[in-house]
Design a protein around this motif. Structure first.
Motif, mmCIF file in Angstrom:
data_model
loop_
_atom_site.group_PDB
_atom_site.id
_atom_site.type_symbol
_atom_site.label_atom_id
_atom_site.label_comp_id
_atom_site.label_asym_id
_atom_site.label_seq_id
_atom_site.Cartn_x
_atom_site.Cartn_y
_atom_site.Cartn_z
ATOM 1 N N ARG A 272 -4.161 1.016 6.739
ATOM 2 C CA ARG A 272 -5.148 1.097 5.667
ATOM 3 C C ARG A 272 -5.258 -0.244 4.940
ATOM 4 O O ARG A 272 -6.354 -0.712 4.631
ATOM 5 C CB ARG A 272 -4.756 2.180 4.662
ATOM 6 C CG ARG A 272 -4.654 3.572 5.246
ATOM 7 C CD ARG A 272 -4.260 4.604 4.191
ATOM 8 N NE ARG A 272 -3.883 5.862 4.822
ATOM 9 C CZ ARG A 272 -2.638 6.308 4.930
ATOM 10 N NH1 ARG A 272 -1.636 5.608 4.404
ATOM 11 N NH2 ARG A 272 -2.379 7.452 5.539
ATOM 12 N N ARG A 273 -4.122 -0.841 4.646
ATOM 13 C CA ARG A 273 -4.114 -2.115 3.919
ATOM 14 C C ARG A 273 -4.861 -3.194 4.689
ATOM 15 O O ARG A 273 -5.583 -4.004 4.104
ATOM 16 C CB ARG A 273 -2.679 -2.561 3.637
ATOM 17 C CG ARG A 273 -2.571 -3.914 2.931
ATOM 18 C CD ARG A 273 -1.153 -4.257 2.573
ATOM 19 N NE ARG A 273 -0.655 -3.375 1.514
ATOM 20 C CZ ARG A 273 -0.907 -3.570 0.227
ATOM 21 N NH1 ARG A 273 -1.645 -4.612 -0.159
ATOM 22 N NH2 ARG A 273 -0.416 -2.755 -0.685
ATOM 23 N N PHE B 172 -7.941 -3.467 -0.731
ATOM 24 C CA PHE B 172 -7.015 -2.328 -0.786
ATOM 25 C C PHE B 172 -6.306 -2.230 -2.129
ATOM 26 O O PHE B 172 -6.255 -1.157 -2.743
ATOM 27 C CB PHE B 172 -5.974 -2.440 0.335
ATOM 28 C CG PHE B 172 -4.977 -1.316 0.349
ATOM 29 C CD1 PHE B 172 -5.236 -0.153 1.058
ATOM 30 C CD2 PHE B 172 -3.781 -1.413 -0.350
ATOM 31 C CE1 PHE B 172 -4.315 0.894 1.067
ATOM 32 C CE2 PHE B 172 -2.854 -0.378 -0.344
ATOM 33 C CZ PHE B 172 -3.129 0.786 0.363
ATOM 34 N N ASP B 173 -5.735 -3.327 -2.626
ATOM 35 C CA ASP B 173 -4.945 -3.269 -3.858
ATOM 36 C C ASP B 173 -5.789 -2.829 -5.045
ATOM 37 O O ASP B 173 -5.332 -2.048 -5.892
ATOM 38 C CB ASP B 173 -4.307 -4.633 -4.146
ATOM 39 C CG ASP B 173 -3.170 -4.949 -3.181
ATOM 40 O OD1 ASP B 173 -2.507 -4.007 -2.725
ATOM 41 O OD2 ASP B 173 -2.955 -6.139 -2.890
ATOM 42 N N PHE C 287 -3.050 6.669 -0.439
ATOM 43 C CA PHE C 287 -2.839 5.242 -0.154
ATOM 44 C C PHE C 287 -1.437 4.951 0.363
ATOM 45 O O PHE C 287 -1.214 3.907 0.962
ATOM 46 C CB PHE C 287 -3.117 4.420 -1.409
ATOM 47 C CG PHE C 287 -4.544 4.515 -1.884
ATOM 48 C CD1 PHE C 287 -5.487 3.571 -1.510
ATOM 49 C CD2 PHE C 287 -4.963 5.579 -2.689
ATOM 50 C CE1 PHE C 287 -6.804 3.656 -1.935
ATOM 51 C CE2 PHE C 287 -6.290 5.688 -3.118
ATOM 52 C CZ PHE C 287 -7.204 4.723 -2.735
ATOM 53 N N THR C 288 -0.510 5.857 0.132
ATOM 54 C CA THR C 288 0.895 5.595 0.475
ATOM 55 C C THR C 288 1.425 6.506 1.573
ATOM 56 O O THR C 288 2.563 6.345 2.017
ATOM 57 C CB THR C 288 1.784 5.760 -0.756
ATOM 58 O OG1 THR C 288 1.641 7.082 -1.288
ATOM 59 C CG2 THR C 288 1.386 4.748 -1.844
ATOM 60 N N ALA C 289 0.639 7.483 2.003
ATOM 61 C CA ALA C 289 1.093 8.438 3.022
ATOM 62 C C ALA C 289 1.422 7.719 4.325
ATOM 63 O O ALA C 289 0.809 6.687 4.653
ATOM 64 C CB ALA C 289 0.025 9.496 3.259
#
Length: 223
Positions: free
Chosen positions: A196-197, A203-204, A219-221
């Motif tokens: 994703r990043r 992204f951020d 966003f963290t999965a």
């Protein structure tokens, strides 16, 4: 004799993956979007949907028979609900839990023209508008609930794309369809090969906008 099922889902939720997994089972006939403006029924829609399903869609095949029915085409062909009821359909309700991944898949498909699970996006990247994706999160969750209500009167199993990828739901689906235990395989490829990043250029900024919200875990999965 046939026993019918349909895969019901929103777009970019993994329905092609599930369709092809089920098609690998020796006792299951699993077809794509046959009832759509671009499918076989869309070109022959002068006959009732029930008649088409019973006499045209599967030919001489018997056993467990089904097809994909995306949300959009359910709205286009509402008579399909009557056919589902009359023919005692079972519904596999498929959704993608991570709505960010669903949004990324949609945007990359639009950008590259790769809509089928037979090629990757070749390093394509996107910039996400925070307002746009916020609206998507809301509308996608709403559509999930609408689909759940639309299919509430049918025998149904709910599965997620994430569960399909992990293999956790394969046996549950076979049990639901009363199919024999058999490994499910597919020749589909994962279209997105980048994180994703790496795919989202901003992204951020987008992750920060949804920090502390119910959507933050998208966003963290694990990927």
């Amino acid at each position: 004799m046939r026993k019918y099922f349909s895969i019901v889902s929103m777009g970019r939720s993994g329905s092609t993956l599930l369709e092809r997994l089920l098609a690998s089972h020796p006792d299951i006939t699993s077809l794509g979007e046959v009832i759509s403006p671009y499918g076989k029924y869309g070109k022959n829609s002068s006959i009732p949907i029930r008649q088409f399903i019973e006499h045209e869609m599967f030919g001489e095949r018997t056993g467990i028979c089904g097809f994909k029915m995306p949300f959009d085409w359910m709205l286009t062909y509402p008579d399909v609900f009557g056919a589902f009821f009359d023919l005692k359909f079972k519904i596999i309700y498929l959704k993608r839990a991570n709505k960010l991944d669903q949004f990324i898949s949609m945007k990359l498909a639009q950008k590259t023209g790769v809509w089928e699970s037979n090629a990757n996006y070749k390093g394509a990247r996107i910039v996400i508008k925070i307002e746009e994706i916020g609206k998507f999160f809301i509308s996608a969750n709403y559509a999930d609930e609408v689909l759940r209500q639309m299919t509430s009167r049918f025998p149904k199993v709910e599965v997620t794309y994430e569960g399909l990828i992990a293999g956790d739901s394969h046996q549950d689906i076979l049990n639901f369809l009363n199919a024999s235990g058999h490994p499910l395989t597919t020749n589909t490829v994962r279209s997105r090969t980048m994180s994703r990043r790496d795919v989202i250029e901003n992204f951020d900024d987008v992750a920060e906008a949804f920090s502390g919200t119910p959507h933050a875990w998208f966003f963290t999965a694990p990927e």
